[in-house]
Design an enzyme around this catalytic site. Structure first.
Site, mmCIF file in Angstrom:
data_model
loop_
_atom_site.group_PDB
_atom_site.id
_atom_site.type_symbol
_atom_site.label_atom_id
_atom_site.label_comp_id
_atom_site.label_asym_id
_atom_site.label_seq_id
_atom_site.Cartn_x
_atom_site.Cartn_y
_atom_site.Cartn_z
ATOM 1 N N HIS A 63 0.827 -1.216 0.000
ATOM 2 C CA HIS A 63 0.000 0.000 0.000
ATOM 3 C C HIS A 63 0.861 1.267 0.000
ATOM 4 C CE1 HIS A 63 -3.788 2.184 1.209
ATOM 5 N NE2 HIS A 63 -2.873 3.073 1.573
ATOM 6 N N GLU A 64 1.800 1.343 0.929
ATOM 7 C CA GLU A 64 2.616 2.551 1.038
ATOM 8 C C GLU A 64 3.633 2.653 -0.093
ATOM 9 O OE1 GLU A 64 1.748 4.841 2.996
ATOM 10 O OE2 GLU A 64 0.261 3.596 4.026
ATOM 11 N N HIS B 204 1.904 4.271 -3.047
ATOM 12 C CA HIS B 204 1.869 5.733 -2.927
ATOM 13 C C HIS B 204 3.212 6.337 -3.343
ATOM 14 C CE1 HIS B 204 -2.011 6.141 -1.115
ATOM 15 N NE2 HIS B 204 -1.693 5.557 0.043
#
Length: 222
Positions: free
Chosen positions: A25-26, A29
Site C-alpha cells: 500500500h505505502e 503511494h
C-alpha cells in the site's frame, strides 16, 4: 476474555498479511508519486518493499486489538507535480488499489494452483492452513482497500475528495478537518461504528470477495 480482534491461532497469518498489505500500500503511494516527479518519499527511504520502512507501531498494534489500523503515511510534496490535482488523486488512490490488486493476484494463484493439482502435493493440514490464510489475506486486504477509501480525514478517500473539489470548497474542508477526525474516531471507537462504518465495510468486503471469486473460480473448470 481476549482483548485481541483475532484468535491467537490466526495471529501468524495476520502478521504475514499486514507485512504484505501495508508495505504494498505505502510503496504504491511512493512509487506513483516518484513517477510523477516527487522524490520526497524516495529520499526518505520509502520507495522500497521493506516492511520496516512503512510500519507504524501504533497503527499496526491497533489492528490486532480493534481490527483496523494503518501504516506510516508516505510524504508527498505536491509542488513537484505538473498537474497537482490529477497527480494527487492518482498518488492517493494507488494505495487502496494496490490492496485490491494484491487480493486479485492471491485468488488467481490460489485457483490456478488447485487447477494444476499443486495442492495435492501437500498434506491435508497444509492445505487447510493455506485456505485459512488465503481467506484472512483476502478479507484484510479488502478491508484496507475499502477502509482507506472512507471520506474521513486522514484517510485516502478524504484526500481524493480534496483534490477533486474546487479550491474554495477545499479551503472550507481544511477548516473543518479536525472535526472530521473527531467524528471518525467516535465512529470507529464507539458502538456507533457497528451500524455505520463497520457494517459498510463488512458488506463491501463480502461484495468484493464474491466478485473476485466469481471472476477467477472458472479457472477450475478449464
Amino acid at each position: 476474555m481476549s482483548f485481541l480482534a483475532f484468535p491467537l491461532e490466526l495471529i501468524p497469518y495476520v502478521v504475514i498479511t499486514l507485512l504484505i498489505a501495508f508495505t504494498v500500500h505505502e510503496f504504491a503511494h511512493a512509487y506513483v508519486a516518484y513517477k510523477f516527479g516527487d522524490p520526497t518519499a524516495q529520499k526518505q527511504g520509502r520507495l522500497t518493499l521493506s516492511p520496516l520502512a512503512h510500519l507504524d507501531p501504533f497503527g499496526t498494534i491497533l489492528i490486532f486489538i480493534a481490527g483496523f489500523g494503518w501504516a506510516k503515511p508516505v510524504p508527498v510534496n505536491r509542488h513537484y507535480f505538473k498537474n497537482p490535482r490529477l497527480a494527487g488523486v492518482l498518488v492517493t488512490v494507488a494505495g487502496p488499489i494496490s490492496n485490491l490488486v494484491v487480493t486479485a493476484i492471491a485468488l488467481l494463484l490460489f485457483f490456478t494452483s488447485i487447477r494444476i493439482g499443486l495442492f495435492q502435493l501437500f498434506p491435508e493440514f497444509f492445505q487447510e492452513g493455506l485456505q485459512t490464510f488465503l481467506s484472512l489475506f483476502v478479507r484484510l486486504n479488502l478491508m484496507l482497500f475499502l477502509f482507506n477509501l472512507l471520506p474521513f480525514p486522514p484517510l485516502d478517500g478524504y484526500r481524493i475528495i480534496e483534490d477533486l473539489v474546487p479550491n474554495h470548497i477545499r479551503a472550507k474542508m481544511t477548516k473543518f478537518e479536525s472535526y472530521g477526525i473527531i467524528i471518525f474516531l467516535i465512529l470507529v471507537i464507539t458502538p456507533l461504528g457497528d451500524n455505520t462504518i463497520f457494517a459498510l465495510l463488512s458488506n463491501g468486503i463480502d461484495y468484493w470477495s464474491n466478485l473476485l471469486i466469481s471472476i477467477f473460480e472458472p479457472i477450475l473448470r478449464l
